[in-house]
Scaffold this active site. Structure first.
Site, mmCIF file in Angstrom:
data_model
loop_
_atom_site.group_PDB
_atom_site.id
_atom_site.type_symbol
_atom_site.label_atom_id
_atom_site.label_comp_id
_atom_site.label_asym_id
_atom_site.label_seq_id
_atom_site.Cartn_x
_atom_site.Cartn_y
_atom_site.Cartn_z
ATOM 1 N N HIS A 394 0.893 -1.080 0.009
ATOM 2 C CA HIS A 394 0.034 -0.051 0.071
ATOM 3 C C HIS A 394 1.003 1.349 0.085
ATOM 4 O O HIS A 394 0.320 2.246 0.310
ATOM 5 C CB HIS A 394 -1.049 0.051 1.294
ATOM 6 C CG HIS A 394 -1.863 -1.004 0.943
ATOM 7 N ND1 HIS A 394 -3.105 -1.135 0.429
ATOM 8 C CD2 HIS A 394 -1.626 -2.574 1.628
ATOM 9 C CE1 HIS A 394 -3.707 -2.115 0.400
ATOM 10 N NE2 HIS A 394 -2.857 -3.094 0.953
ATOM 11 N N LYS A 514 33.866 10.620 9.241
ATOM 12 C CA LYS A 514 34.246 10.502 10.428
ATOM 13 C C LYS A 514 35.223 11.565 10.909
ATOM 14 O O LYS A 514 35.131 12.362 11.789
ATOM 15 C CB LYS A 514 34.774 9.181 10.816
ATOM 16 C CG LYS A 514 33.671 8.327 10.905
ATOM 17 C CD LYS A 514 34.430 6.832 11.452
ATOM 18 C CE LYS A 514 33.749 5.665 11.351
ATOM 19 N NZ LYS A 514 34.437 4.569 11.626
HETATM 20 O O1 F6P Z 1 29.911 2.194 9.969
HETATM 21 C C1 F6P Z 1 31.507 1.881 9.925
HETATM 22 C C2 F6P Z 1 31.818 0.867 10.918
HETATM 23 O O2 F6P Z 1 33.024 0.520 11.301
HETATM 24 C C3 F6P Z 1 30.795 -0.352 10.903
HETATM 25 O O3 F6P Z 1 31.611 -1.222 10.083
HETATM 26 C C4 F6P Z 1 30.585 -1.057 12.152
HETATM 27 O O4 F6P Z 1 29.732 -2.114 12.193
HETATM 28 C C5 F6P Z 1 30.502 0.081 13.094
HETATM 29 O O5 F6P Z 1 31.094 1.196 12.376
HETATM 30 C C6 F6P Z 1 30.639 0.161 14.290
HETATM 31 O O6 F6P Z 1 31.927 0.054 14.895
HETATM 32 P P1 F6P Z 1 32.232 -0.391 16.226
HETATM 33 O O7 F6P Z 1 31.745 -1.734 16.535
HETATM 34 O O8 F6P Z 1 33.906 -0.670 16.348
HETATM 35 O O9 F6P Z 1 31.751 0.672 17.318
#
Ligand code: F6P
Length: 552
Positions: A394, A514
């Site tokens: 839907h 990051k």
């Molecule tokens: O998003 C990137 C990443 O490195 C993922 O691959 C991973 O699952 C997530 O961040 C969390 O990372 P961590 O478990 O080291 O906190």
């Protein structure tokens, strides 16, 4: 250390020939309609189906002929899939950019198995962590593990993000039927304070246990949420630092950072660098799952994973579920130019499964260079998305049925409901079968006219059909079935990564954002007006945010 598996640059000639054979085949097959394929082969629906380890895959409603399948299987062979499977299962460092083995399959290997990483059998350690998790989970579930004030733990909050969140949330939701209903399970991942605030709303810190899940134990979101959790917990427990030992446990590969955070490493559950974040829901990262469903159910989930692993490792490719699904995905992605793939579980408990698969598939195969660092010459991972049926019907199914894009779909359904209510389940399953039928065969102008539709309305009511789908049918959603299903997609992603000759196990693409965020944080927080050296757009946004923030 270089991986023993050579980048497939060693095999370009033959690989090119199968790609061009597939391209010619596409020119023929793309002109055929599924109704012709079915009409020309009355047994197609039975022939193009495989049953293995309790999962039935009907792939007959795909736009393929026997010749297409033959060529796709040749592509798998010529891509070295067999050798790459063996390399993965034997602990070779196939994640070449991070120089790591890829051994999520060891997490579900039986106790007496032997899998070597750098000459060491990792299976005993896997089981020793599982035993430690089981002991902890049992103690929490029966109330033997008490909070600081002596109260029983009633709330478990997993703090993690990406693979340290999506797997636990998905598994908790998927297996809620089997969970301890006297307890609450919540999940905090986003750095947005709302996530934490809502998760602890109404909870008593004296009854709340936090599981801080992070492979690296340095992830900004998780560490920020963990610190906030610590303050919240301490504030509710008389600021007594000794309470941390009763209300915080950690899951990580990084003992030093866990200790630095203030969690006793006795309360730490380890895993290893050969487990990728998105492949970790069956490691200690699944601790919240185990507390929720109990160690026995968790082990049965691992058993399901293992059955699929063994199927993938040993079954001939023409009867190998992950291989077939992976190759069909390549077919649509690289020949039909499909940009997305939909996953449509007809099981409410699987509502987070598409979100889980998004990380699994897109973080794994969203890559633009080959193992040897050269630009890929084919499109790689498609965009995965989906919602549980029938809600999606839907909402976005209109576009799948009558839009201008080709969207291959995976329908997932179970024969036995977990909540059998009146006619609900027959109606649900009727919808699954009807959708795949409608997508494949559509409705011609003649059929629409024959229903008495006025001429002007006919084009609007025509369904051209010829829209491909897989149907995965299993008996019932159990912990074991969930393990099989997740492993099916893990190995299908692997199959595709091998064909595309990419590293499906790194994730460099998340790094830049990051790093830039770190730089911007100080610019947002500095009391003095910062000197900004970004582009004009970013500079203006930073200034505008600072100004708006001051006005609060
Ligand atoms: O998003 C990137 C990443 O490195 C993922 O691959 C991973 O699952 C997530 O961040 C969390 O990372 P961590 O478990 O080291 O906190």
């Amino acid at each position: 250390m270089a991986a023993r598996v050579q980048p497939l640059t060693k095999r370009p000639a033959s690989k090119r020939s199968v790609w061009s054979a597939l391209a010619s085949d596409y020119n023929k097959v793309s002109k055929l309609h599924l109704h012709q394929l079915f009409a020309g082969d009355p047994q197609r629906g039975e022939r193009m189906a495989v049953e293995a380890v309790g999962l039935y895959l009907d792939y007959s409603k795909n736009r393929v002929t026997d010749e297409t399948l033959r060529l796709l299987l040749r592509l798998a062979d010529e891509s070295g899939l067999r050798e790459r499977i063996d390399a993965m299962f034997s602990g070779e460092k196939i994640n070449i950019t991070e120089k790591r083995a890829v051994l999520h399959v060891a997490l579900r290997a039986p106790r007496d198995a032997s899998i070597l990483v750098d000459g060491k059998n990792v299976v005993p350690e896997v089981h020793s962590v599982l035993d430690k998790m089981a002991d902890f989970s049992n103690r929490v579930r029966i109330g033997a593990w008490k909070g600081h004030t002596g109260k029983q733990i009633r709330n478990v909050i997993n703090i993690g993000i990406g693979g340290s969140d999506l797997g636990p949330v998905m598994a908790y939701e998927a297996l809620k039927h089997y969970s301890e209903r006297a307890m609450n399970f919540r999940f905090v991942s986003n750095i947005d304070g709302t996530d934490f605030a809502e998760a602890v709303r109404g909870l008593d810190p004296a009854e709340t246990l936090f599981i801080i899940s992070s492979k690296t134990f340095t992830t900004l979101e998780t560490m920020t949420n963990a610190r906030t959790a610590r303050s919240w917990s301490l504030a509710g427990l008389g600021n007594d630092e000794t309470s941390v030992a009763k209300h915080f446990v950690a899951v990580s590969t990084n003992a030093a950072e866990v200790a630095k955070f203030g969690i006793d490493t006795a309360n730490m559950f380890v895993f290893w660098d050969w487990v990728g974040g998105r492949y970790s829901m069956d490691s200690a990262i699944g601790l919240s799952t185990m507390v929720a469903i109990g160690p026995e159910n968790f082990r049965s989930m691992l058993n399901g994973f293992h059955q699929m692993d063994e199927h993938f490792r040993t079954a001939p490719f023409e009867a190998n579920l992950p291989v077939l699904m992976g190759l069909l995905g390549v077919w649509y992605n690289d020949f039909f130019g499909a940009q997305t793939a939909a996953v449509l579980p007809y099981e409410q408990y699987l509502k987070r499964f598409p979100a889980y698969l998004q990380q699994l598939t897109m973080e794994s195969n969203g890559k633009h260079v080959t193992l040897s660092g050269k630009e890929v010459t084919r499109d790689t991972g498609p965009i995965y998305w989906g919602e549980p049926g029938t809600n999606g019907q839907h909402s976005f199914y209109q576009l799948i049925h009558q839009g201008t894009r080709l969207i291959p779909c995976d329908f997932i359904a179970f024969a036995k409901p977990l909540n059998p209510l009146q006619r609900h389940h027959d109606l649900l399953l009727a919808n699954v079968f009807a959708q795949t039928e409608a997508l494949a065969f559509g409705k011609t102008p003649e059929q629409v006219k024959a229903e008495g539709t006025p001429d002007w309305l006919v084009p609007h009511r025509v369904f051209e059909g010829n829209r491909p789908s897989n149907t995965i049918l299993a008996e019932q959603l159990t912990p074991e079935t969930l393990g099989k299903l997740v492993a099916l997609y893990e190995h299908s992603v692997f199959t595709q990564g091998v064909v595309w000759n990419i590293d499906s196990f790194d994730q460099w693409g998340v790094e830049l954002g990051k790093v830039l965020a770190q730089r911007i944080i100080s610019e947002l927080e500095s009391p003095a007006e910062p000197i900004l050296n970004h582009d004009s757009s970013t500079n203006t946004l930073v200034r505008r945010y600072r100004k708006l923030k001051e006005q609060q």
